[in-house]
Design a protein around this motif. Structure first.
Motif, PDB file in Angstrom:
ATOM      1  N   ARG A 104      -1.800  -0.092  61.594  1.00  0.00           N
ATOM      2  CA  ARG A 104      -1.371  -1.491  61.640  1.00  0.00           C
ATOM      3  C   ARG A 104      -2.374  -2.404  60.935  1.00  0.00           C
ATOM      4  N   LEU A 105      -3.665  -2.171  61.183  1.00  0.00           N
ATOM      5  CA  LEU A 105      -4.697  -2.999  60.548  1.00  0.00           C
ATOM      6  C   LEU A 105      -4.685  -2.838  59.027  1.00  0.00           C
ATOM      7  N   VAL A 106      -4.539  -1.608  58.551  1.00  0.00           N
ATOM      8  CA  VAL A 106      -4.507  -1.367  57.105  1.00  0.00           C
ATOM      9  C   VAL A 106      -3.270  -2.003  56.494  1.00  0.00           C
ATOM     10  N   ARG A 110      -3.332  -4.843  53.658  1.00  0.00           N
ATOM     11  CA  ARG A 110      -2.667  -4.607  52.368  1.00  0.00           C
ATOM     12  C   ARG A 110      -1.705  -5.746  52.046  1.00  0.00           C
ATOM     13  N   ARG A 111      -0.933  -6.197  53.041  1.00  0.00           N
ATOM     14  CA  ARG A 111      -0.006  -7.311  52.816  1.00  0.00           C
ATOM     15  C   ARG A 111      -0.768  -8.589  52.494  1.00  0.00           C
ATOM     16  N   GLN A 112      -1.805  -8.846  53.254  1.00  0.00           N
ATOM     17  CA  GLN A 112      -2.565 -10.087  53.103  1.00  0.00           C
ATOM     18  C   GLN A 112      -3.276 -10.164  51.750  1.00  0.00           C
ATOM     19  N   HIS A 113      -3.744  -9.034  51.225  1.00  0.00           N
ATOM     20  CA  HIS A 113      -4.549  -9.039  50.006  1.00  0.00           C
ATOM     21  C   HIS A 113      -3.839  -8.410  48.808  1.00  0.00           C
ATOM     22  N   ALA A 114      -2.536  -8.207  48.895  1.00  0.00           N
ATOM     23  CA  ALA A 114      -1.795  -7.486  47.849  1.00  0.00           C
ATOM     24  C   ALA A 114      -1.950  -8.133  46.475  1.00  0.00           C
TER      25      ALA A 114
END
Length: 185
Positions: A104-106, A110-114
Motif C-alpha cells: 500500500r505504501l509503495v 508511486r501514484r504521488q510521484h508518478a
C-alpha cells in the motif's frame, strides 16, 4: 518508432552508425537488420530505448524470466527488506501484515510521484544516449543543463544544429522530461 508503452511489450532499441540512425525496432528486428549490413560497422552503437544505455553486441536474447521465489502467477517476487525494529513493529500492527502495508505504501508513493519519476527517468534516458552520441557536439553542455532544468525551448535551441537523426532520437527519449506545455524536439 515509439517507446514500449507497457512493461510486457518487447524491449526496443535504436542503432546508430556515426550520427545516422540505421535501425530501430525490437531487439530481434534490429539484430536481423544489423546482421544484413556490411561487416564494417566501426562506430556502431545500439541504444536501449527504455534506458538510453548502450547495448553490447550481440544484442541480448529476450526471453521469459526463470521461475523465482514468491507467487509468480501473481507477479510476486520475494526480496529482502532491511528495516529498523520500530519499522517492523509498526508494520506488524497494520491491517494485512507487513507485506500488505508495504504494498500500500509503495502504491501510494508511486501514484504521488508518478509525474516527477517519469520526468526524471526520461531525462536520465536522454542523457545516457546524448553522452554517447553527442558529447563532442557543440552545445552539449548547455543542452545537458537545459535537459535537467526541464527547459524544452533551451534544449531545442542547443540541439537544433545537431545531425537530424541524433536530434530526433534524443528529443524522443527526452520528450517525457519536460512539462506537458513544453514539448521537446
Amino acid at each position: 518508432m515509439t517507446l514500449p508503452e507497457h512493461p510486457s511489450d518487447p524491449p526496443t532499441c535504436t542503432a546508430f552508425l556515426g550520427d545516422r540512425r540505421v535501425a530501430a525496432g525490437t531487439y530481434a528486428e534490429v539484430t536481423r537488420l544489423l546482421d544484413a549490413m556490411p561487416a564494417s560497422n566501426e562506430g556502431l552503437l545500439v541504444f536501449d530505448d527504455s534506458t538510453g544505455a548502450v547495448l553490447d553486441r550481440p544484442l541480448p536474447v529476450v526471453s521469459d524470466p526463470a521461475p523465482t521465489v514468491g507467487r509468480p502467477r501473481l507477479g510476486v517476487v520475494a526480496r529482502e527488506v532491511t528495516l529498523l525494529p520500530r519499522h517492523w513493529e509498526w508494520l506488524a500492527q497494520q491491517q494485512g501484515g507487513a507485506s500488505a502495508a508495504l504494498r500500500r505504501l509503495v502504491d501510494e508513493a508511486r501514484r504521488q510521484h508518478a509525474d516527477a519519476d517519469a520526468q526524471r527517468l526520461a531525462r536520465e534516458r536522454a542523457y545516457r544516449c546524448m553522452s554517447a552520441l553527442a558529447a563532442d557536439l557543440p552545445g552539449f553542455e548547455e543542452a545537458s543543463r537545459a535537459l535537467f532544468a526541464g527547459d524544452a525551448s533551451a534544449f531545442e535551441q542547443y540541439t537544433a544544429h545537431w545531425p537530424q537523426d541524433v536530434r530526433q532520437h534524443i528529443g524522443r527519449l527526452a520528450s517525457g522530461g519536460f512539462d506537458a506545455a513544453q514539448p521537446a524536439t
